[in-house]
Design a protein around this motif. Sequence first.
Motif, mmCIF file in Angstrom:
data_model
loop_
_atom_site.group_PDB
_atom_site.id
_atom_site.type_symbol
_atom_site.label_atom_id
_atom_site.label_comp_id
_atom_site.label_asym_id
_atom_site.label_seq_id
_atom_site.Cartn_x
_atom_site.Cartn_y
_atom_site.Cartn_z
ATOM 1 N N UNK A 112 -50.484 18.965 -69.366
ATOM 2 C CA UNK A 112 -49.851 18.661 -68.091
ATOM 3 C C UNK A 112 -50.087 19.829 -67.139
ATOM 4 N N UNK A 113 -50.295 19.508 -65.861
ATOM 5 C CA UNK A 113 -50.380 20.528 -64.807
ATOM 6 C C UNK A 113 -49.613 20.003 -63.603
ATOM 7 N N UNK A 114 -48.671 20.830 -63.108
ATOM 8 C CA UNK A 114 -47.939 20.405 -61.911
ATOM 9 C C UNK A 114 -47.700 21.578 -60.972
ATOM 10 N N UNK A 115 -47.793 21.279 -59.695
ATOM 11 C CA UNK A 115 -47.598 22.287 -58.670
ATOM 12 C C UNK A 115 -46.144 22.762 -58.690
ATOM 13 N N UNK A 116 -45.955 24.092 -58.560
ATOM 14 C CA UNK A 116 -44.596 24.613 -58.575
ATOM 15 C C UNK A 116 -44.232 25.358 -57.292
#
Length: 184
Positions: free
Chosen positions: A179-183
């Motif tokens: 998973x990759x998500x903008x923070x």
Amino acid sequence: MKMILLGGVIVSLTGCNNNFAQQETKVFSIDIDGNNLFYDEDCEDAAAIKSSAEGFTIAAMGRNYYKPDVKAETEYYSETLKEYFTADDWIDNDNAYIVKNKLMMSVEELNMESIQLVRIGGEGACIVDYTYVLIVENSTSDFFSGYEIKNGTSYETAIQLKMLRQQGEWKIDEYSIERTEEIN
């Protein structure tokens, strides 16, 4: 030595056997009855696994187009994975890709979520789940158009490693970005 049944195969663990924890920890194995056995998080194997995972993540995910060094990540690979990635011109091609796209990325905040210790085919093995923050500092617009990422942005990335102990060192045999998500 503690014997463990995994997928119908009896396996044994080393490096953390004498360090059972009194409570749930991030380092565990599964016994013959399917129960989790927890180990102190600073046991010998856990410390070596964490060190190898951290070194791999910094080498493989961090990028600097001024001094590209893709070969550095192969030092953390199992013999099988190293053979695969060093075949052909992969290292030179990836280094050229980093320079062409002016990639500058850094890794911060490694957070180990779990280390499952096993023994497969007579060798120590483990499955490691963790997150890290990837900071995209620079790249070309062509690079960004191919990915859903932005310059100057941080991303929390979840990764899973399958590691083997080879010649006394923990090496990555497989890995996947979960998973990759903008923070920010």
